[in-house]
Write a protein that holds these residues in place. Structure first.
Motif, mmCIF file in Angstrom:
data_model
loop_
_atom_site.group_PDB
_atom_site.id
_atom_site.type_symbol
_atom_site.label_atom_id
_atom_site.label_comp_id
_atom_site.label_asym_id
_atom_site.label_seq_id
_atom_site.Cartn_x
_atom_site.Cartn_y
_atom_site.Cartn_z
ATOM 1 N N ILE A 288 0.847 -1.193 0.000
ATOM 2 C CA ILE A 288 0.000 0.000 0.000
ATOM 3 C C ILE A 288 0.879 1.237 0.000
ATOM 4 C CG2 ILE A 288 -1.707 1.304 1.312
ATOM 5 C CD1 ILE A 288 -2.836 -1.348 2.282
ATOM 6 N N HIS A 289 0.542 2.183 -0.887
ATOM 7 C CA HIS A 289 1.254 3.459 -0.983
ATOM 8 C C HIS A 289 0.383 4.555 -0.382
ATOM 9 C CE1 HIS A 289 3.869 1.604 -4.020
ATOM 10 N NE2 HIS A 289 2.763 1.099 -4.531
ATOM 11 N N ASP A 290 0.963 5.377 0.468
ATOM 12 C CA ASP A 290 0.273 6.565 0.962
ATOM 13 C C ASP A 290 0.598 7.710 0.011
ATOM 14 O OD1 ASP A 290 -0.870 5.384 3.239
ATOM 15 O OD2 ASP A 290 1.035 5.552 4.305
ATOM 16 N N VAL A 291 -0.428 8.350 -0.534
ATOM 17 C CA VAL A 291 -0.249 9.408 -1.527
ATOM 18 C C VAL A 291 -0.395 10.766 -0.842
ATOM 19 C CG1 VAL A 291 -1.115 10.375 -3.684
ATOM 20 C CG2 VAL A 291 -1.164 7.919 -3.325
ATOM 21 N N SER A 292 0.569 11.630 -1.064
ATOM 22 C CA SER A 292 0.526 12.969 -0.477
ATOM 23 C C SER A 292 -0.578 13.791 -1.135
ATOM 24 C CB SER A 292 1.871 13.670 -0.670
ATOM 25 O OG SER A 292 1.766 15.023 -0.322
ATOM 26 N N GLN A 293 -1.486 14.296 -0.351
ATOM 27 C CA GLN A 293 -2.576 15.117 -0.880
ATOM 28 C C GLN A 293 -2.091 16.511 -1.247
ATOM 29 O OE1 GLN A 293 -5.848 13.740 -1.422
ATOM 30 N NE2 GLN A 293 -4.398 12.064 -1.230
ATOM 31 N N VAL A 294 -0.901 16.885 -0.801
ATOM 32 C CA VAL A 294 -0.315 18.167 -1.197
ATOM 33 C C VAL A 294 0.185 18.070 -2.635
ATOM 34 C CG1 VAL A 294 1.558 19.801 -0.726
ATOM 35 C CG2 VAL A 294 0.313 18.738 1.167
ATOM 36 N N VAL A 295 0.818 16.966 -2.958
ATOM 37 C CA VAL A 295 1.369 16.767 -4.303
ATOM 38 C C VAL A 295 0.274 16.404 -5.299
ATOM 39 C CG1 VAL A 295 2.956 15.366 -5.662
ATOM 40 C CG2 VAL A 295 3.599 16.086 -3.378
ATOM 41 N N ALA A 296 -0.656 15.541 -4.896
ATOM 42 C CA ALA A 296 -1.718 15.071 -5.784
ATOM 43 C C ALA A 296 -3.065 15.201 -5.079
ATOM 44 C CB ALA A 296 -1.453 13.627 -6.190
ATOM 45 N N PRO A 297 -3.622 16.405 -5.038
ATOM 46 C CA PRO A 297 -4.850 16.611 -4.251
ATOM 47 C C PRO A 297 -6.075 15.870 -4.782
ATOM 48 C CG PRO A 297 -4.306 18.573 -5.508
ATOM 49 C CD PRO A 297 -3.163 17.629 -5.673
ATOM 50 N N LEU A 298 -6.107 15.539 -6.068
ATOM 51 C CA LEU A 298 -7.270 14.850 -6.631
ATOM 52 C C LEU A 298 -7.121 13.331 -6.613
ATOM 53 C CD1 LEU A 298 -7.985 17.173 -9.669
ATOM 54 C CD2 LEU A 298 -9.044 17.207 -7.416
ATOM 55 N N GLU A 299 -5.972 12.849 -6.177
ATOM 56 C CA GLU A 299 -5.704 11.415 -6.151
ATOM 57 C C GLU A 299 -6.242 10.816 -4.852
ATOM 58 O OE1 GLU A 299 -5.362 8.426 -7.670
ATOM 59 O OE2 GLU A 299 -3.821 9.421 -8.842
ATOM 60 N N ASP A 300 -6.464 9.501 -4.872
ATOM 61 C CA ASP A 300 -6.887 8.801 -3.660
ATOM 62 C C ASP A 300 -5.787 8.895 -2.612
ATOM 63 O OD1 ASP A 300 -9.166 8.085 -5.016
ATOM 64 O OD2 ASP A 300 -8.417 6.110 -5.587
ATOM 65 N N ALA A 301 -6.154 8.828 -1.342
ATOM 66 C CA ALA A 301 -5.178 8.932 -0.253
ATOM 67 C C ALA A 301 -4.265 7.708 -0.192
ATOM 68 C CB ALA A 301 -5.885 9.125 1.072
ATOM 69 N N GLN A 302 -4.780 6.546 -0.612
ATOM 70 C CA GLN A 302 -3.984 5.328 -0.639
ATOM 71 C C GLN A 302 -4.237 4.565 -1.935
ATOM 72 O OE1 GLN A 302 -5.126 3.240 2.980
ATOM 73 N NE2 GLN A 302 -3.125 3.737 3.851
ATOM 74 N N LEU A 303 -3.170 3.967 -2.460
ATOM 75 C CA LEU A 303 -3.230 3.107 -3.637
ATOM 76 C C LEU A 303 -2.434 1.850 -3.315
ATOM 77 C CD1 LEU A 303 -2.399 5.806 -6.335
ATOM 78 C CD2 LEU A 303 -4.647 4.887 -5.813
ATOM 79 N N TYR A 304 -2.700 0.773 -4.039
ATOM 80 C CA TYR A 304 -1.892 -0.426 -3.814
ATOM 81 C C TYR A 304 -1.229 -0.873 -5.111
ATOM 82 C CZ TYR A 304 -5.354 -3.600 -5.920
ATOM 83 O OH TYR A 304 -6.193 -4.251 -6.786
ATOM 84 N N SER A 305 -0.101 -1.573 -4.953
ATOM 85 C CA SER A 305 0.603 -2.199 -6.073
ATOM 86 C C SER A 305 0.554 -3.704 -5.871
ATOM 87 C CB SER A 305 2.065 -1.758 -6.129
ATOM 88 O OG SER A 305 2.175 -0.422 -6.481
ATOM 89 N N GLU A 306 0.540 -4.411 -6.982
ATOM 90 C CA GLU A 306 0.465 -5.866 -6.943
ATOM 91 C C GLU A 306 1.750 -6.446 -7.518
ATOM 92 O OE1 GLU A 306 -2.604 -9.305 -8.571
ATOM 93 O OE2 GLU A 306 -3.007 -7.197 -8.956
ATOM 94 N N PHE A 307 2.299 -7.434 -6.853
ATOM 95 C CA PHE A 307 3.512 -8.104 -7.295
ATOM 96 C C PHE A 307 3.248 -9.600 -7.376
ATOM 97 C CE2 PHE A 307 4.876 -4.188 -5.394
ATOM 98 C CZ PHE A 307 5.871 -3.736 -6.236
ATOM 99 N N ILE A 308 3.897 -10.256 -8.335
ATOM 100 C CA ILE A 308 3.752 -11.700 -8.518
ATOM 101 C C ILE A 308 5.086 -12.357 -8.210
ATOM 102 C CG2 ILE A 308 3.262 -13.546 -10.172
ATOM 103 C CD1 ILE A 308 1.561 -11.511 -11.718
ATOM 104 N N VAL A 309 5.053 -13.418 -7.426
ATOM 105 C CA VAL A 309 6.268 -14.174 -7.122
ATOM 106 C C VAL A 309 6.613 -15.000 -8.357
ATOM 107 C CG1 VAL A 309 7.326 -15.885 -5.606
ATOM 108 C CG2 VAL A 309 5.646 -14.269 -4.684
#
Length: 141
Positions: free
Chosen positions: A31-52
């Motif tokens: 899970i990535h926490d997104v800065s609302q100062v840098v990207a005010p219209l973006e969601d506060a949190q996003l996730y990335s998916e990785f495959i083993v």
């Protein structure tokens, strides 16, 4: 032994368990926490998916992961490095959080603007193609 829901980098036990218990094809999420100062219209949190992947780290033999959005499924980061880099790794998809690789939904106030820009662009392309066809020259868009 099965995978836990969450692994933390502060625990050596979690690091060893994650490296020992993942199998090729398993999916891991961070899970990535997104800065609302840098990207005010973006969601506060996003996730990335990785495959083993089936690859192993050269000296340690730790399983490798690759981004699920990558074109080639080649491991470039070990699972322990993933855990250290992001602090927490999840084995189940986070609920209510958007994948960082997905397009963000348009806000209602911008939907009409996006539709107008698309219509104007289509009209400009049509005019340019008709002018090119009448002049005998071909232009590629």
């Amino acid at each position: 032994m099965g995978l836990k829901y969450k692994y933390e980098s502060t625990s050596r036990r979690d690091t060893k368990e994650l490296a020992r218990n993942v199998r090729p094809g398993d999916r891991l999420y961070v899970i990535h926490d997104v800065s609302q100062v840098v990207a005010p219209l973006e969601d506060a949190q996003l996730y990335s998916e990785f495959i083993v992947t089936k690859d192993k780290a050269p000296f340690t033999g730790t399983p490798m992961v690759c981004s699920a959005s990558a074109h080639r499924q080649v491991g470039g980061t070990s699972v322990t490095s993933l855990l250290v880099r992001y602090g927490e790794v999840y084995t189940e998809r986070p609920v209510g959080i958007r994948n960082i690789a997905e397009e963000p939904p348009l806000l209602p106030e911008f939907q009409h603007l996006a539709a107008r820009v698309a219509r104007e662009h289509a009209a400009d392309v049509a005019v340019a193609r008709s002018e090119a066809a009448s002049s005998g020259r071909r232009r590629w868009f």
